[in-house]
Design a protein around this motif. Structure first.
Motif, PDB file in Angstrom:
ATOM      1  N   TRP A  39       0.842  -1.208   0.000  1.00  0.00           N
ATOM      2  CA  TRP A  39       0.000   0.000   0.000  1.00  0.00           C
ATOM      3  C   TRP A  39       0.870   1.249   0.000  1.00  0.00           C
ATOM      4  CZ3 TRP A  39      -4.728   1.914  -0.688  1.00  0.00           C
ATOM      5  CH2 TRP A  39      -5.076   3.124  -0.101  1.00  0.00           C
ATOM      6  N   LYS A  46      -3.796   7.558  -4.369  1.00  0.00           N
ATOM      7  CA  LYS A  46      -3.842   6.114  -4.551  1.00  0.00           C
ATOM      8  C   LYS A  46      -5.060   5.653  -5.356  1.00  0.00           C
ATOM      9  CE  LYS A  46      -1.222   5.324  -0.300  1.00  0.00           C
ATOM     10  NZ  LYS A  46       0.069   5.073  -0.895  1.00  0.00           N
ATOM     11  N   GLY A  47      -6.141   6.379  -5.245  1.00  0.00           N
ATOM     12  CA  GLY A  47      -7.384   5.988  -5.904  1.00  0.00           C
ATOM     13  C   GLY A  47      -7.338   5.985  -7.418  1.00  0.00           C
ATOM     14  N   SER A  50      -6.755   2.382  -9.725  1.00  0.00           N
ATOM     15  CA  SER A  50      -8.011   1.776  -9.293  1.00  0.00           C
ATOM     16  C   SER A  50      -7.905   0.309  -8.911  1.00  0.00           C
ATOM     17  CB  SER A  50      -9.069   1.935 -10.378  1.00  0.00           C
ATOM     18  OG  SER A  50      -9.489   3.268 -10.413  1.00  0.00           O
ATOM     19  N   SER A  53      -5.159  -0.366  -5.922  1.00  0.00           N
ATOM     20  CA  SER A  53      -5.520   0.176  -4.605  1.00  0.00           C
ATOM     21  C   SER A  53      -6.753  -0.518  -4.031  1.00  0.00           C
ATOM     22  CB  SER A  53      -5.728   1.692  -4.675  1.00  0.00           C
ATOM     23  OG  SER A  53      -6.805   2.046  -5.517  1.00  0.00           O
ATOM     24  N   TYR A  54      -7.777  -0.695  -4.843  1.00  0.00           N
ATOM     25  CA  TYR A  54      -9.023  -1.282  -4.348  1.00  0.00           C
ATOM     26  C   TYR A  54      -8.829  -2.726  -3.893  1.00  0.00           C
ATOM     27  CZ  TYR A  54     -13.666  -3.199  -4.137  1.00  0.00           C
ATOM     28  OH  TYR A  54     -14.786  -3.839  -3.705  1.00  0.00           O
ATOM     29  N   VAL A  57      -6.677  -3.086  -0.623  1.00  0.00           N
ATOM     30  CA  VAL A  57      -7.386  -2.761   0.622  1.00  0.00           C
ATOM     31  C   VAL A  57      -8.448  -3.813   0.920  1.00  0.00           C
ATOM     32  CG1 VAL A  57      -8.869  -1.064   1.773  1.00  0.00           C
ATOM     33  CG2 VAL A  57      -6.856  -0.298   0.495  1.00  0.00           C
ATOM     34  N   LYS A  79     -10.077   3.686   4.542  1.00  0.00           N
ATOM     35  CA  LYS A  79      -9.199   3.886   3.383  1.00  0.00           C
ATOM     36  C   LYS A  79      -9.811   3.356   2.090  1.00  0.00           C
ATOM     37  CE  LYS A  79      -5.040   3.876   6.127  1.00  0.00           C
ATOM     38  NZ  LYS A  79      -3.852   3.200   6.554  1.00  0.00           N
ATOM     39  N   ILE A  80     -10.748   2.422   2.195  1.00  0.00           N
ATOM     40  CA  ILE A  80     -11.285   1.835   0.958  1.00  0.00           C
ATOM     41  C   ILE A  80     -11.982   2.883   0.096  1.00  0.00           C
ATOM     42  CG2 ILE A  80     -13.581   1.040   1.690  1.00  0.00           C
ATOM     43  CD1 ILE A  80     -12.819  -1.643   0.226  1.00  0.00           C
ATOM     44  N   THR A  83      -9.904   4.511  -2.719  1.00  0.00           N
ATOM     45  CA  THR A  83      -9.408   3.580  -3.732  1.00  0.00           C
ATOM     46  C   THR A  83     -10.394   3.454  -4.888  1.00  0.00           C
ATOM     47  OG1 THR A  83     -10.467   1.581  -2.859  1.00  0.00           O
ATOM     48  CG2 THR A  83      -8.343   2.191  -1.894  1.00  0.00           C
ATOM     49  N   LYS A  93     -17.979  -1.159  -1.574  1.00  0.00           N
ATOM     50  CA  LYS A  93     -17.234  -0.483  -0.500  1.00  0.00           C
ATOM     51  C   LYS A  93     -18.128  -0.295   0.730  1.00  0.00           C
ATOM     52  CE  LYS A  93     -14.288   2.051  -3.711  1.00  0.00           C
ATOM     53  NZ  LYS A  93     -13.930   3.381  -4.244  1.00  0.00           N
TER      54      LYS A  93
END
Length: 140
Positions: A39, A46-47, A50, A53-54, A57, A79-80, A83, A93
Motif C-alpha cells: 500500500w 492512490k485511488g 483503481s 488500490s481497491y 485494501v 481507506k477503501i 481507492t 465499499k
C-alpha cells in the motif's frame, strides 16, 4: 486508467506474491504486513490506481476478518473510499464497511452502510451465502 510503472510495479507484485505465500502458510499477520507495505508503494492519489488500490485494501480487510481483528479492519474501511476511483460503484465499499461496523457492534452505522450498498447493488450485495447474517440483520 493509471497503472503502476517499473520499478514500483515489480516491487508491488513481489510483495503481493510474498503476502500470498505467507497467507497460504497460515501466517496471516505477516501477510497483512506485506500488503500494508505494498500500500505504501502506491503513489498518491492512490485511488487513481483503481485496480491495485481497491483490491489491495479489500484483501487487507478480508485478512483482518479471518483473524477477527475488526478494529484494524475498520481502519482500512476508512481507506477503501480512497481507492478504485475508476471502478463501477456497485456498493461493494459500503457493503464491506457495513460488515465491519456490524462486527464491531456499530449497528446503526452498519444499517446505513447496508442500505447504501443495497440501493447501489439493487440487492445483489447480499447474494453470497456468507452474507446471510448481514441480510437477516438488514431486514430486521
Amino acid at each position: 486508467m493509471y497503472i503502476l510503472k517499473s520499478p514500483v510495479k515489480e516491487e508491488f507484485e513481489s510483495l503481493l506474491d510474498k503476502s500470498n505465500e505467507q497467507f497460504n502458510n497460515g501466517n496471516h499477520h505477516d501477510s497483512i504486513l506485506l500488503l500494508e507495505e505494498a500500500w505504501d508503494l502506491i503513489p498518491e492519489p492512490k485511488g487513481i490506481y483503481s485496480e491495485e488500490s481497491y483490491h489491495l485494501v479489500k484483501d487487507i480487510i478480508a485478512t483482518y476478518f479471518i483473524i477477527n481483528d475488526f478494529k484494524k479492519a475498520k481502519e482500512w474501511t476508512d481507506k477503501i473510499f480512497l481507492t478504485g476511483f475508476a471502478r463501477i460503484d456497485s456498493g461493494e465499499k459500503e457493503f464491506i464497511s457495513g460488515k465491519v461496523a456490524f462486527e464491531l457492534g456499530e449497528l446503526e452505522i452498519a444499517k446505513e452502510f447496508f442500505n447504501i450498498a443495497n440501493n447501489k447493488s439493487e440487492g445483489r450485495c447480499f447474494g453470497s451465502p456468507k452474507s446471510t447474517k448481514y441480510l437477516k440483520f438488514f431486514k430486521s
